[in-house]
Scaffold this motif. Structure first.
Motif, short mmCIF file in Angstrom:
data_model
loop_
_atom_site.label_atom_id
_atom_site.label_comp_id
_atom_site.label_asym_id
_atom_site.label_seq_id
_atom_site.Cartn_x
_atom_site.Cartn_y
_atom_site.Cartn_z
N GLY A 179 0.78 -1.23 0.00
CA GLY A 179 0.00 0.00 0.00
C GLY A 179 0.81 1.27 0.00
N VAL A 180 0.27 2.27 -0.69
CA VAL A 180 0.92 3.57 -0.79
C VAL A 180 0.95 4.27 0.56
N ARG A 181 -0.09 4.06 1.39
CA ARG A 181 -0.12 4.71 2.70
C ARG A 181 1.07 4.25 3.55
N ARG A 182 1.32 2.94 3.59
CA ARG A 182 2.45 2.44 4.37
C ARG A 182 3.78 2.91 3.78
N LEU A 183 3.85 2.93 2.45
CA LEU A 183 5.07 3.41 1.80
C LEU A 183 5.35 4.86 2.17
N SER A 184 4.26 5.65 2.28
CA SER A 184 4.40 7.06 2.66
C SER A 184 4.89 7.18 4.10
N ILE A 185 4.40 6.29 4.98
CA ILE A 185 4.85 6.31 6.37
C ILE A 185 6.33 6.00 6.47
N MET A 186 6.80 5.07 5.64
CA MET A 186 8.24 4.76 5.59
C MET A 186 9.05 6.03 5.32
N LEU A 187 8.63 6.74 4.28
CA LEU A 187 9.36 7.95 3.90
C LEU A 187 9.28 9.02 4.98
N GLU A 188 8.12 9.13 5.62
CA GLU A 188 7.97 10.13 6.67
C GLU A 188 8.87 9.79 7.86
N ASN A 189 8.97 8.50 8.20
CA ASN A 189 9.85 8.10 9.29
C ASN A 189 11.31 8.40 8.98
N MET A 190 11.69 8.22 7.70
CA MET A 190 13.10 8.43 7.34
C MET A 190 13.43 9.90 7.12
N LEU A 191 12.53 10.61 6.43
CA LEU A 191 12.88 11.94 5.95
C LEU A 191 12.03 13.06 6.54
N GLY A 192 11.03 12.70 7.34
CA GLY A 192 10.25 13.73 8.00
C GLY A 192 9.16 14.35 7.15
N LYS A 193 8.92 13.79 5.97
CA LYS A 193 7.92 14.38 5.08
C LYS A 193 7.37 13.30 4.17
N LYS A 194 6.07 13.30 3.96
CA LYS A 194 5.46 12.31 3.08
C LYS A 194 5.72 12.67 1.61
N PRO A 195 5.65 11.68 0.72
CA PRO A 195 5.84 11.99 -0.71
C PRO A 195 4.71 12.86 -1.22
N ASN A 196 4.99 13.62 -2.28
CA ASN A 196 3.97 14.53 -2.80
C ASN A 196 2.90 13.78 -3.60
N LEU A 197 1.90 14.51 -4.04
CA LEU A 197 0.74 13.91 -4.72
C LEU A 197 1.15 13.17 -5.99
N PHE A 198 2.13 13.71 -6.71
CA PHE A 198 2.56 13.08 -7.96
C PHE A 198 3.01 11.64 -7.72
N PHE A 199 3.87 11.43 -6.75
CA PHE A 199 4.35 10.08 -6.48
C PHE A 199 3.24 9.17 -5.99
N ARG A 200 2.34 9.69 -5.15
CA ARG A 200 1.26 8.84 -4.63
C ARG A 200 0.32 8.40 -5.75
N VAL A 201 0.02 9.30 -6.69
CA VAL A 201 -0.85 8.94 -7.83
C VAL A 201 -0.16 7.93 -8.74
N CYS A 202 1.13 8.14 -8.99
CA CYS A 202 1.88 7.20 -9.84
C CYS A 202 1.91 5.81 -9.21
N TRP A 203 2.22 5.75 -7.91
CA TRP A 203 2.29 4.45 -7.24
C TRP A 203 0.92 3.76 -7.18
N GLN A 204 -0.12 4.54 -6.94
CA GLN A 204 -1.44 3.95 -6.75
C GLN A 204 -2.10 3.54 -8.06
N PHE A 205 -1.93 4.33 -9.11
CA PHE A 205 -2.69 4.10 -10.33
C PHE A 205 -1.81 3.96 -11.59
N LEU A 206 -1.05 5.01 -11.91
CA LEU A 206 -0.42 5.08 -13.22
C LEU A 206 0.63 3.99 -13.44
N SER A 207 1.57 3.86 -12.51
CA SER A 207 2.65 2.88 -12.70
C SER A 207 2.12 1.45 -12.80
#
Length: 604
Positions: free
Chosen positions: A484-512
């Motif tokens: 899931g994209v939500r868990r992937l976003s939590i990973m990034l937030e834990n490492m870098l302090g910020k969730k990925p932007n909308l572009f990456f979330r849309v690509c991961w969830q649908f386009l890619s």
């Protein structure tokens, strides 16, 4: 520019408050840090995990892996065959919708879990733990024949120091004088260029087909030993030694590429070759195969689904800014491909000019572009004795960086999975690396027989084309859709302090996922059997062997799923539910991003 100094000196009151809260939280958790640390699995090595000496070493190693021989021959050929300049449109679309998001995804998984592809994917989605093993297998199979390219490059390099380049005339013992041409024969199909005959009759001593293996080419055997020895001594100390080597191997090819570009564009006829390379054929954009070619080139070139990027990112520090690294690696890779296209086709235009032939009669695909066309170009260029050695040293550097990463995938898998047990037998990691390289060398021997070029082409077709898209689909399915994209976003937030932007979330969830699925379906529908050259077709038994080679990696996906379901307790529905539940705890991380890394990420 990132403005790091200004950000550090002039923090706002709110950012101070945020960082103070983070520090207080870390102090409270300090006493429980050991309890919070994810427990080491039994399969992990007792030794602490290595890290890159500097962030630059990781970036150079990743760029070196991504920028390989495919940038020099596969991209230019695909570009002119698939619409010239028009091909850049689907290529760039696939880069931004698949290449960059999926590379960012792999970097995230590797850096967060600090494990290679097998064990990181087993934690993220146990049902598809076989995908990780499949990536290790495909990378290792690929490295067993990829080093054969290094063998050929070494052969040409040694012969380029001769008083006269041996592939420029028909007056040699290996030439078939009756059908040898000192230039390109054009439409005279009964003739072969001197350069082609050097490759076929001197380097390969090629037989008439895969059914006639012939004996071992002992010169190539010795050079294959040398190629593997170079690989071993560059990686035997792990990322500590690889990180130092890539300072040269990842940067030197660029000096040669730009030197060749400056030289080639001044040659007569270079303009015609460049125009042939870039001239848009807009009607090609309506062909599905052109889009499939663009996506396949992105996957092959960047190295998505080969496991190497996950392995290399696993040696990063926990809060390394992988977003910045993702952009650097992916954009440097594509820019190199385009520059290489100008270098190659300016030279091809020059050859077409001096032989009074159409550019289309000289352009060719695969190893022939590097080991036949370009050596022929050198034989007619001024100061050929300088350019030929430099070109083949460049090829060695391009190939070795990719080879390092593919071998490292296998070593990482062994150390992550069986570190304690294997070290009890081999005592030192250096001996484990030696064993991995030795097995790779033995598996490469069939490629240096007199019929080895047919084995090479068969392996390349069924490994780099057929297997790869299956693995890419199941990797994307496991990480973006099941984990899931939500868990992937939590990973990034834990490492870098910020969730990925909308572009990456849309690509991961649908386009890619949709694009990867479309590419997989198109590859199956438009499947064509392997061929060598324009005329040789493989016998049925060889095609069966080719499909077996594909299954060697793909089979681990269903086997891993069956093993997980078999070993999990409960009803089928309960087992299936447990098997898609990640075993990694996203809240319990023993390392938190520092205030500085949060500021850096925000500035990026």
């Amino acid at each position: 520019m990132m403005g790091v100094g200004a950000d550090n000196k002039t923090e706002s009151t709110s950012s101070k408050f945020t960082l103070q809260q983070l520090e207080e939280k870390e102090e409270v958790e300090l006493g429980n840090a050991e309890a919070m640390r994810p427990a080491k699995d039994d399969h992990q090595s007792a030794e602490p995990r290595e890290t890159w000496g500097r962030r630059l070493e990781f970036v150079l190693a990743s760029v070196g892996y991504a920028v390989g021989l495919g940038n020099v021959w596969r991209f230019p050929y695909l570009c002119y065959r698939s619409g010239g300049g028009a091909f850049l449109i689907p290529y760039l679309i696939m880069l931004f919708l698949c290449g960059i998001p999926l590379l960012f995804m792999e970097f995230t998984v590797g850096q967060y879990t600090r494990l290679g592809p097998v064990h990181s994917l087993a934690k993220i989605c146990p049902l598809f733990k076989g995908v990780g093993l499949a990536t290790v297998v495909i990378s290792y199979v690929l490295c067993t024949y990829y080093n054969v390219l290094m063998t050929w490059a070494l052969y040409y390099l040694l012969h380029s120091f001769s008083p006269s380049l041996p592939w420029q005339s028909c007056n040699n013992t290996w030439n078939a004088v009756g059908n040898c041409s000192t230039g390109f024969p054009g439409n005279a199909t009964h003739l072969k260029s001197a350069s082609q005959q050097f490759f076929d009759h001197k380097v390969l001593e090629m037989t008439t087909g895969i059914e006639h293996a012939g004996g071992i080419r002992w010169e190539l055997f010795g050079l294959l030993v040398l190629a593997w020895a170079i690989v071993y001594f560059c990686i035997f100390k792990g990322v500590k030694s690889t990180g130092k080597v890539v300072y040269f191997t990842a940067t030197f090819p660029y000096f040669i590429l730009f030197a060749l570009l400056v030289n080639n564009v001044q040659l007569p006829g270079a303009r015609d070759g460049i125009l042939f390379f870039l001239m848009p054929n807009w009607s090609k954009l309506l062909e599905v195969q052109v889009w499939v070619n663009a996506a396949a080139q992105i996957f092959n070139s960047i190295g998505i689904s080969f496991g190497s990027m996950i392995s290399m990112a696993s040696y990063n520090k926990f809060n390394n800014n992988i977003l910045r690294d993702t952009y650097i690696v992916s954009l440097a890779n594509s820019a190199t491909s385009i520059v290489a296209g100008f270098v190659i086709f300016s030279a091809i235009g020059y050859m077409a000019h001096i032989h009074n032939l159409p550019v289309d009669d000289i352009a060719t695909d695969g190893p022939g572009l590097v080991f036949v066309v370009y050596p022929e170009v050198f034989s007619t260029m001024p100061v050929s004795q300088l350019w030929a050695p430099l070109f083949f040293i460049m090829l060695l550097c391009l190939g070795l960086d990719s080879q390092f990463a593919m071998v490292e995938v296998a070593v990482t898998f062994i150390m992550d999975g069986f570190g304690k047990k294997v070290l009890q037998v081999f005592k030192r990691k250096e001996l484990i690396v030696l064993a991995v390289c030795s097995v790779g060398f033995l598996l490469g021997i069939p490629h240096i027989t007199r019929g080895g070029i047919y084995v090479f082409q068969l392996m390349d077709h069924y490994t780099a084309v057929v297997s790869l898209m299956f693995l890419a689909f199941f990797e994307v399915l496991a990480i973006t859709l099941i984990f899931g994209v939500r868990r992937l976003s939590i990973m990034l937030e834990n490492m870098l302090g910020k969730k990925p932007n909308l572009f990456f979330r849309v690509c991961w969830q649908f386009l890619s996922p949709m694009l990867v699925l479309g590419i997989l379906i198109s590859s199956i529908v438009q499947y064509t059997p392997a061929r060598y050259g324009k005329s040789y077709t493989y016998p049925l038994w060889a095609e069966v062997v080719g499909w077996f080679i594909s299954l060697v990696s793909i089979i681990w996906i269903p086997l891993g799923a069956l093993h997980e379901l078999w070993t999990t307790e409960g009803s089928l529905l309960q087992r299936l539910k447990k098997s898609i539940t990640p075993t990694i705890d996203l809240e319990s991380v023993s390392e938190k991003p520092s205030g500085e890394s949060i500021a850096l990420f925000a500035a990026a």
